[in-house]
Design a protein around this motif. Structure first.
Motif, short mmCIF file in Angstrom:
data_model
loop_
_atom_site.label_atom_id
_atom_site.label_comp_id
_atom_site.label_asym_id
_atom_site.label_seq_id
_atom_site.Cartn_x
_atom_site.Cartn_y
_atom_site.Cartn_z
N LEU A 212 0.84 -1.21 0.00
CA LEU A 212 0.00 0.00 0.00
C LEU A 212 0.87 1.25 0.00
CD1 LEU A 212 -2.61 1.74 0.58
CD2 LEU A 212 -2.27 1.21 2.99
N TRP A 214 -0.17 5.16 0.25
CA TRP A 214 -1.29 6.11 0.35
C TRP A 214 -0.83 7.50 -0.02
CZ3 TRP A 214 1.05 9.10 3.86
CH2 TRP A 214 1.83 8.46 4.84
N GLU A 215 -1.76 8.30 -0.46
CA GLU A 215 -1.47 9.71 -0.74
C GLU A 215 -2.42 10.52 0.14
OE1 GLU A 215 -1.59 10.36 -5.14
OE2 GLU A 215 -1.72 8.20 -5.12
N GLU A 293 -0.57 17.81 -0.24
CA GLU A 293 -0.55 16.34 -0.25
C GLU A 293 0.82 15.84 0.16
OE1 GLU A 293 -2.13 14.00 -3.72
OE2 GLU A 293 -0.15 13.06 -3.60
N PRO A 296 4.17 8.63 0.80
CA PRO A 296 5.41 7.90 1.05
C PRO A 296 5.70 6.92 -0.10
CG PRO A 296 3.61 6.74 2.05
CD PRO A 296 3.00 7.88 1.25
N PHE A 298 5.65 3.14 -1.10
CA PHE A 298 4.74 2.11 -0.61
C PHE A 298 5.44 1.10 0.30
CE2 PHE A 298 6.49 0.16 -4.41
CZ PHE A 298 6.61 -1.17 -4.07
N ASN A 344 -2.98 3.28 -3.12
CA ASN A 344 -2.34 2.53 -4.20
C ASN A 344 -2.03 1.14 -3.66
OD1 ASN A 344 -1.58 4.70 -6.44
ND2 ASN A 344 -1.29 5.61 -4.42
N TRP A 345 -2.53 0.14 -4.38
CA TRP A 345 -2.47 -1.20 -3.82
C TRP A 345 -1.98 -2.23 -4.85
CZ3 TRP A 345 -5.26 -5.41 -5.64
CH2 TRP A 345 -5.29 -6.54 -4.81
N SER A 346 -1.15 -3.13 -4.39
CA SER A 346 -0.74 -4.24 -5.25
C SER A 346 -0.41 -5.45 -4.38
CB SER A 346 0.46 -3.84 -6.10
OG SER A 346 0.70 -4.86 -7.05
N ASN A 354 6.14 -8.18 -8.41
CA ASN A 354 4.91 -7.42 -8.24
C ASN A 354 3.85 -8.08 -9.12
OD1 ASN A 354 2.76 -5.69 -8.38
ND2 ASN A 354 3.95 -3.87 -8.93
N ARG A 456 -4.00 8.54 -17.92
CA ARG A 456 -4.56 8.15 -16.63
C ARG A 456 -5.88 8.87 -16.41
NH1 ARG A 456 -0.92 8.28 -11.83
NH2 ARG A 456 1.17 7.96 -12.63
N ARG A 458 -8.24 10.36 -14.06
CA ARG A 458 -8.23 10.84 -12.68
C ARG A 458 -9.64 10.87 -12.07
NH1 ARG A 458 -3.49 11.67 -10.17
NH2 ARG A 458 -1.86 11.48 -11.71
N GLU A 470 -5.32 1.89 -7.97
CA GLU A 470 -5.41 3.06 -7.10
C GLU A 470 -6.87 3.25 -6.69
OE1 GLU A 470 -3.16 6.29 -8.67
OE2 GLU A 470 -4.14 7.77 -7.39
P1 ADP Z 1 0.24 9.88 -8.27
O1 ADP Z 1 -0.94 8.98 -8.23
O2 ADP Z 1 0.02 11.13 -7.49
O3 ADP Z 1 0.76 10.10 -9.64
P2 ADP Z 1 2.49 8.02 -7.88
O4 ADP Z 1 2.13 7.33 -9.12
O5 ADP Z 1 3.82 8.67 -7.81
O6 ADP Z 1 1.39 9.12 -7.46
O7 ADP Z 1 2.43 6.97 -6.71
C1 ADP Z 1 1.51 7.01 -5.74
C2 ADP Z 1 1.84 5.98 -4.70
O8 ADP Z 1 1.78 4.68 -5.26
C3 ADP Z 1 3.20 6.11 -4.03
O9 ADP Z 1 3.01 6.04 -2.63
C4 ADP Z 1 3.91 4.88 -4.53
O10 ADP Z 1 4.87 4.41 -3.60
C5 ADP Z 1 2.76 3.90 -4.64
N1 ADP Z 1 3.08 2.65 -5.34
C6 ADP Z 1 3.93 2.47 -6.36
N2 ADP Z 1 4.03 1.14 -6.66
C7 ADP Z 1 3.22 0.48 -5.78
C8 ADP Z 1 2.91 -0.88 -5.53
N3 ADP Z 1 3.43 -1.87 -6.25
N4 ADP Z 1 2.04 -1.16 -4.53
C9 ADP Z 1 1.51 -0.20 -3.79
N5 ADP Z 1 1.76 1.09 -3.98
C10 ADP Z 1 2.61 1.44 -4.95
#
Ligand code: ADP
Ligand code: MG
Length: 747
Positions: A212, A214-215, A293, A296, A298, A344-346, A354, A456, A458, A470
């Motif tokens: 995870l 988060w934003e 905003e 971190p 993830f 953000n989740w995976s 991944n 993307r 939004r 996301e």
């Molecule tokens: P935005 O959506 O604002 O463009 P980013 O794409 O930079 O932001 O990433 C948003 C978040 O997604 C960050 O916290 C990043 O670490 C996280 N993220 C990236 N890869 C993964 C992953 N495999 N699993 C979970 N979170 C992830």
């Protein structure tokens, strides 16, 4: 100007950035210094204990008492060396905040000797006197027993002068009273379901974790101005306030330069976060004025959730040093964008893959497609439960407003993957009908550039963004555990089913690969209607979603009902997350929380309307009345103008007629307008209070939540509408509390 507003403004305007002393060395040099990390353990634990502990964490096994004793001693030694005096079990009750009860590291031995003490028993379990935490009827106050239990998978940390030990919180009878307990169960369930599916592709996979990132969005306001707005103080949002002349329409705030004061604040909490091992990565302005905003890198879900809770707490505390107030409320200012917390989740394997990253080879692509399609299918089948997971009084204002994802759950996957899925569905169909036995899958080239895919969307509540999904509909004040436990549970359930479906086909003499492909194909077809690539904010989508039969649940009480369907009860029971009793309790707590929030808002609204806004309006009205009275006096010919020669004929006539009303007509109109608005505000406020009284008599929690939602809350809009009109009408110097334009701009 009303003296309290004036003082607050003066204070806010004269503020200087607070000079905090920040470490001059590199982040990597102080990162995690306040965490009882693996490196620290290596220093303070014997090799044997370290090994046992590590294995227990990795395999989710209980930790025996001798090990716990040794860990406790190590923790204590480390903490005392760092000047710590107290320890606490740190947990996440269903209030939404974190809870802690500090105990000093002190013991008096039978012979009267005082010494610092901390044992395995104290580390592993505590019984906080926690009778006032919500339990949804599980634990009545007279049997107030709740236990906190150490979660060794999330490292202990030092906050201030206290050693904090992340714990779960359960009742005497073992039911979960917190967010962490079911989250850990859900993550465990996901692992159990995902590993066998991974093993179709790679026998070496032994563990799957969910990740995870988060934003966190938030608003900042000056503390002095915050303090004189009872609505902000008590409910976290402005219940009144006309829109400022300069709002977000110029869109100059987004990614704009960060004000010095705010910048200092950010650096301050970032530094503290780094010491706590929270890997903050980005900071920027958001769309609305004063909105920001932070995000971190993830992490594994359980740790990411703890870090988010910890950060919110930290941000709140550190804001005080800078005379700022941080608002996590989802929609603190009507008419201005609200705040969310994208999740953000995976999923990742212990072999470093991944699972939502499209690979280079057909094999890894089939594995990617398996997890990708199963996630979509899970969202499709359980969209109502996912919607319930983000339902709250605050988020209700945000979902469906034209800035945040709608309350309709759908999935966005992008043009390329849409093509891949469409192709996959058709191709497999075509190959099957041609009667071929072995399938040659042309899925070898799912482009890796998905990561940088710029189209993307939004506006989607649940979007695939290259190598992760996301979930954007989560509210900014929410504990991520709520949405994460649901998402991981539904995906676990779906993967369990997938395995069954595939194995059933394999038993009918199909190859595993063929079986996987067939099952996925059927899932793609079955879940097609949850996929939407267009603008989620549009009217057309609302209509289209209705045509597709996708639910569009606007209110929290209604959304929460999804928690009590047979489908939901079975799901959580099957996956070992909640018993029926726990599920009912959760529903009860959430409905009650909703009621309480609206109740508080309603009380403050009435208070401000009756004791601040109406008096200010009447004061101004009296000024205008005085003015009209003066005009009348002056323009009565027999007195003021006796003997004066007036050149303008018409004016002379009106004066001679004594028609001061013509001269004072706009003032008179203002007097009338004020009276009208005051009377509407008064009536609606009284009506709202009546509705509240009726609602309060309702016993059933759900019915009560509905009453607050359908009867009490609708009064807010009209009261506010007229109050905001008054704000724009009456003398600025009389207005009793800071206006949007003052709240929303920090220099
Ligand atoms: P935005 O959506 O604002 O463009 P980013 O794409 O930079 O932001 O990433 C948003 C978040 O997604 C960050 O916290 C990043 O670490 C996280 N993220 C990236 N890869 C993964 C992953 N495999 N699993 C979970 N979170 C992830
Ligand atoms: Mg995002």
């Amino acid at each position: 100007m009303s003296s309290i507003r004036f003082k607050a403004l003066q204070e806010a305007i004269s503020r200087q950035p607070v000079d905090v002393e920040l470490p001059s060395n590199k982040v990597s040099e102080f990162f995690g210094t306040n965490v009882f990390s693996y490196e620290v353990m290596q220093k303070y634990l014997s090799e044997g204990v370290l090994k046992t502990l590590k294995a227990a964490i990795e395999n989710n096994m209980p930790i025996d008492r001798p090990t716990a004793d040794e860990v406790a001693i190590a923790m204590k030694t480390w903490a005392l060396e760092k000047g710590v005096t107290h320890y606490t079990h740190w947990f996440q009750p269903l209030t939404g905040a974190t809870a802690e009860k500090h105990d000093v590291f002190l013991d008096v031995s039978p012979d009267g000797k005082v010494m610092e003490k901390f044992s395995g028993g104290q580390l592993v379990q505590q019984e906080p006197d926690a009778s006032s935490f919500p339990s949804g009827g599980i634990r009545s106050t007279f049997e107030a027993r709740g236990y906190t239990g150490w979660d060794p998978s999330s490292p202990a940390f030092i906050f201030g002068k206290t050693l904090c030990i992340p714990t779960i919180y359960i009742s005497y009878t073992g039911e979960a009273l917190d967010y962490k307990t079911p989250l850990l169960k859900a993550l465990h369930a996901l692992n159990n379901a995902a590993v066998p599916v991974c093993n179709y592709f790679d026998k070496n996979v032994k563990k799957v974790v969910a990740t995870l990132g988060w934003e966190q969005e938030y608003f900042l306001v000056d503390e002095a101005m915050f303090n004189v707005r009872p609505d902000l103080v008590h409910s976290g949002r402005a219940l009144f306030g006309a829109n400022p002349a300069k709002g977000q329409q110029l869109e100059d705030h987004y990614f704009g330069s960060i004000p010095e004061r705010v910048n200092e604040y950010m650096r301050d909490f970032e530094t503290e976060s780094y010491k706590l091992g929270i890997p903050l990565k980005t900071r920027h302005n958001e769309v609305a004025p004063n909105q920001y905003e932070v995000a971190p890198i993830f992490e594994e879900v359980n740790i990411a959730v703890d870090h988010n809770q910890l950060l919110m707490d930290l941000m709140d505390k550190i804001a005080r040093r800078h005379h700022l107030k941080v608002l996590f409320y989802e929609k603190p200012f009507a008419g201005v964008n609200g705040s969310g917390k994208h999740n953000n989740w995976s999923m990742a394997t212990d072999t470093g893959v991944n699972l939502l990253s499209p690979g280079k080879t057909p094999d890894s692509n089939l594995q990617f497609l398996t997890f990708f399609v199963n996630t979509i299918k899970a969202v499709h089948d359980y969209s109502d439960i996912l919607r319930a997971s983000i339902a709250s009084a605050g988020n209700e204002h945000r979902l469906g407003a034209n800035e945040a994802p709608p309350a309709i759950i759908s999935v966005f996957i992008g043009e390329q993957l849409t093509k891949v899925l469409d192709g996959f569905e058709k191709k497999v169909k075509a190959e099957k009908s041609s009667g071929k036995k072995s399938l040659k899958l042309d899925i070898g080239h799912i482009p890796e550039l998905m990561l940088d895919n710029t189209d993307r969307n939004r506006t989607s509540p649940f979007a695939f963004t290259g190598n992760k999904f996301e979930f954007r509909a989560v509210g900014s004040s929410a504990n991520c555990a709520q949405s994460m436990l649901v998402l991981n549970t539904i995906v676990a359930e779906q993967l369990t089913r997938f395995k069954k479906d595939v194995d059933a086909l394999v038993n009918k003499s199909t190859t595993t690969e063929e079986a996987i492909v067939q099952v996925l194909r059927s899932y793609i077809t079955a879940s097609a209607n949850i996929r939407f690539e267009g603008n989620n904010y549009s009217e057309e989508w609302v209509k289209e979603a209705a045509r597709r039969g996708l639910p569009n649940v606007q209110t929290t009480p209604q959304a929460l009902e999804a928690l009590l369907t047979d489908k939901a009860l079975k799901l959580f029971e099957n996956q070992g997350i909640f018993t029926k009793r726990e599920q009912h309790a959760r529903h009860e707590i959430q409905a009650e929380m909703y009621t309480k929030k609206i109740q508080i808002e309603s009380r403050i609204m009435a208070d401000m309307a009756l004791t601040q806004i109406i008096p200010a309006a009447l004061k101004y009205q009296n000024m205008v009345i005085d003015n009209v009275r003066g005009i009348k006096e002056i323009f009565t010919p027999s007195r003021a103008f006796a003997g004066v020669e007036v050149k303008d004929k018409a004016l002379a006539e009106s004066m001679n007629d004594g028609r001061y009303e013509d001269i004072a007509d706009s003032q008179i109109a203002m007097i009338k307008e004020i009276s009208e608005r005051v009377s509407i505000i008064r009536n609606r406020t009284e009506q709202m209070i009546e509705e509240r009284k009726k609602a309060n008599k309702i016993e059933d929690t759900t019915d009560k939540a509905y009453a607050y939602c359908d009867k009490v809350k609708p009064c807010f809009d009209e009261i506010r509408y007229h109050a905001d009109k008054l704000e724009l009408l009456i003398d600025d110097s009389i207005w009793p509390f800071p206006k949007y334009r003052e709240l929303l701009f920090i220099k």
